[in-house]
Scaffold this motif. Structure first.
Motif, PDB file in Angstrom:
ATOM      1  N   LEU A   1       0.832  -1.200   0.000  1.00  0.00           N
ATOM      2  CA  LEU A   1       0.000   0.000   0.000  1.00  0.00           C
ATOM      3  C   LEU A   1       0.867   1.250   0.000  1.00  0.00           C
ATOM      4  N   ALA A   2       0.521   2.201  -0.853  1.00  0.00           N
ATOM      5  CA  ALA A   2       1.236   3.473  -0.858  1.00  0.00           C
ATOM      6  C   ALA A   2       0.972   4.201   0.458  1.00  0.00           C
ATOM      7  N   PRO A   3       1.968   4.910   0.992  1.00  0.00           N
ATOM      8  CA  PRO A   3       1.772   5.621   2.268  1.00  0.00           C
ATOM      9  C   PRO A   3       0.585   6.571   2.236  1.00  0.00           C
ATOM     10  N   GLU A   4       0.378   7.246   1.098  1.00  0.00           N
ATOM     11  CA  GLU A   4      -0.746   8.183   1.005  1.00  0.00           C
ATOM     12  C   GLU A   4      -2.081   7.465   1.182  1.00  0.00           C
ATOM     13  N   SER A   5      -2.188   6.274   0.612  1.00  0.00           N
ATOM     14  CA  SER A   5      -3.440   5.526   0.714  1.00  0.00           C
ATOM     15  C   SER A   5      -3.735   5.143   2.153  1.00  0.00           C
ATOM     16  N   ARG A   6      -2.713   4.771   2.887  1.00  0.00           N
ATOM     17  CA  ARG A   6      -2.896   4.436   4.300  1.00  0.00           C
ATOM     18  C   ARG A   6      -3.416   5.642   5.091  1.00  0.00           C
ATOM     19  N   VAL A   7      -2.813   6.789   4.823  1.00  0.00           N
ATOM     20  CA  VAL A   7      -3.229   8.008   5.525  1.00  0.00           C
ATOM     21  C   VAL A   7      -4.679   8.336   5.192  1.00  0.00           C
ATOM     22  N   HIS A   8      -5.016   8.341   3.905  1.00  0.00           N
ATOM     23  CA  HIS A   8      -6.378   8.704   3.503  1.00  0.00           C
ATOM     24  C   HIS A   8      -7.405   7.722   4.057  1.00  0.00           C
ATOM     25  N   PHE A   9      -7.050   6.447   4.115  1.00  0.00           N
ATOM     26  CA  PHE A   9      -7.973   5.456   4.677  1.00  0.00           C
ATOM     27  C   PHE A   9      -8.243   5.750   6.154  1.00  0.00           C
ATOM     28  N   ARG A  10      -7.164   5.988   6.897  1.00  0.00           N
ATOM     29  CA  ARG A  10      -7.323   6.270   8.333  1.00  0.00           C
ATOM     30  C   ARG A  10      -8.136   7.547   8.567  1.00  0.00           C
ATOM     31  N   VAL A  11      -7.843   8.576   7.782  1.00  0.00           N
ATOM     32  CA  VAL A  11      -8.503   9.866   8.004  1.00  0.00           C
ATOM     33  C   VAL A  11      -9.981   9.793   7.634  1.00  0.00           C
ATOM     34  N   THR A  12     -10.315   9.113   6.531  1.00  0.00           N
ATOM     35  CA  THR A  12     -11.729   9.000   6.185  1.00  0.00           C
ATOM     36  C   THR A  12     -12.467   8.118   7.192  1.00  0.00           C
ATOM     37  N   ARG A  13     -11.770   7.154   7.777  1.00  0.00           N
ATOM     38  CA  ARG A  13     -12.383   6.375   8.861  1.00  0.00           C
ATOM     39  C   ARG A  13     -12.687   7.281  10.045  1.00  0.00           C
ATOM     40  N   PHE A  14     -11.779   8.203  10.322  1.00  0.00           N
ATOM     41  CA  PHE A  14     -12.034   9.195  11.380  1.00  0.00           C
ATOM     42  C   PHE A  14     -13.240  10.060  11.037  1.00  0.00           C
ATOM     43  N   ILE A  15     -13.339  10.521   9.779  1.00  0.00           N
ATOM     44  CA  ILE A  15     -14.472  11.355   9.369  1.00  0.00           C
ATOM     45  C   ILE A  15     -15.786  10.610   9.605  1.00  0.00           C
TER      46      ILE A  15
ATOM     47  N   PRO B   1      -3.727  16.364   7.586  1.00  0.00           N
ATOM     48  CA  PRO B   1      -4.939  15.773   7.015  1.00  0.00           C
ATOM     49  C   PRO B   1      -6.108  15.705   8.002  1.00  0.00           C
ATOM     50  N   TYR B   2      -5.802  15.571   9.301  1.00  0.00           N
ATOM     51  CA  TYR B   2      -6.895  15.514  10.282  1.00  0.00           C
ATOM     52  C   TYR B   2      -7.535  16.884  10.483  1.00  0.00           C
ATOM     53  N   LEU B   3      -6.749  17.939  10.345  1.00  0.00           N
ATOM     54  CA  LEU B   3      -7.326  19.283  10.389  1.00  0.00           C
ATOM     55  C   LEU B   3      -8.229  19.495   9.172  1.00  0.00           C
ATOM     56  N   VAL B   4      -7.771  19.056   8.012  1.00  0.00           N
ATOM     57  CA  VAL B   4      -8.599  19.144   6.806  1.00  0.00           C
ATOM     58  C   VAL B   4      -9.881  18.334   6.995  1.00  0.00           C
TER      59      VAL B   4
END
Length: 262
Positions: free
Chosen positions: A22-36, A71-74
């Motif tokens: 998994l690309a690092p960006e994909s991991r971040v976006h997955f975690r952040v959208t899970r937070f959303i 990303p979490y602020l966004v």
């Protein structure tokens, strides 16, 4: 570190590197959208505002490098903005406290001190940044209304026993919700996503659409009998099987990601 730019917007095959990781960006976006999604539920948001918040987040990082902003602020600003767009207004204080509890389980609500006001000001300023980056285009057509309509039409087609004994409808809604962990909402049309999640749900439970075999056409290209006050229509005449396969592949990739990310 580069985020997905406009050319690779929404993930898809680009979410994995040459070695299949998994690309690092994909991991971040997955975690952040899970937070959303989790924060949205705790804030009492409906499904459409949560979907809008995820779409705003994904669209923002299609335009901006991931390392440029927190990303979490966004994500917090996306929740705040989505509440305005979908007319389910949220208080910044509630967003801050829910977010604080998410990152620090069991913690007390923040005091109205300098730290609180700094976070609030950051959310508001970030909201303005998101609006400028997205050129104030923050209203989206989601698949939800199409999914509801298509499910009603299919229910009238299918054998009542088959429909009642298999949770096709519940599964399709769950697939649609989970799709917002990735960028499908930016890469595919809303009608196509609605058909694809139904297609995957039907396949998962081995349910066949009776008229499909007789017509020698996929069910989404068949003419649907009208409901009272409605005309005959086709689910999605321009939708092809390869497009459905691409959507399903991206959905499976999201679930694979879920097993790999803690």
């Amino acid at each position: 570190m580069e985020a997905s730019g406009p050319g690779t917007c929404g993930g898809g095959a680009e979410t994995r590197g040459s070695e299949g990781r998994l690309a690092p960006e994909s991991r971040v976006h997955f975690r952040v959208t899970r937070f959303i999604m989790e924060a949205g539920v705790k804030l009492g948001m409906r499904s459409i505002p949560i979907a809008t918040a995820c779409t705003i987040y994904h669209k923002f990082f299609c335009e901006i490098n991931l390392d440029a902003y927190d990303p979490y602020l966004v994500a917090m600003s996306s929740l705040y903005l989505a509440g305005k767009v979908e007319e389910q207004h949220l208080r910044t204080r509630d967003i801050i406290n829910v977010s604080n509890r998410y990152f620090h389980p069991g913690s007390d609500p923040l005091e109205l001190d300098s730290r609180f006001w700094e976070i609030r000001d950051s959310i508001v300023q970030c909201e303005l940044l998101v609006l400028r980056v997205l050129r104030f285009q923050v209203s989206f057509q989601h698949p939800h209304k199409y999914l509801l309509h298509y499910l009603v039409s299919l229910k009238n087609w299918l054998n009542r026993y088959s429909w009642q004994r298999t949770p096709v409808s519940v599964t399709a809604w769950a697939l649609l919700q989970d799709s917002y962990h990735g960028g499908l909402c930016l890469r595919f049309r809303a009608q196509h996503i609605a058909v694809a999640v139904i297609h995957l749900a039907l396949q998962a439970y081995g349910v066949e659409v009776p008229a499909e075999a007789e017509a020698e056409k996929p069910w989404w290209q068949l003419i649907v009998p009208p409901h009272p006050g409605m005309r005959f229509h086709v689910f999605s005449e321009d939708l092809t099987k390869p497009t459905i396969d691409n959507i399903v592949s991206d959905l499976i990739q999201i679930y694979t990601m879920d097993t790999e990310i803690p």
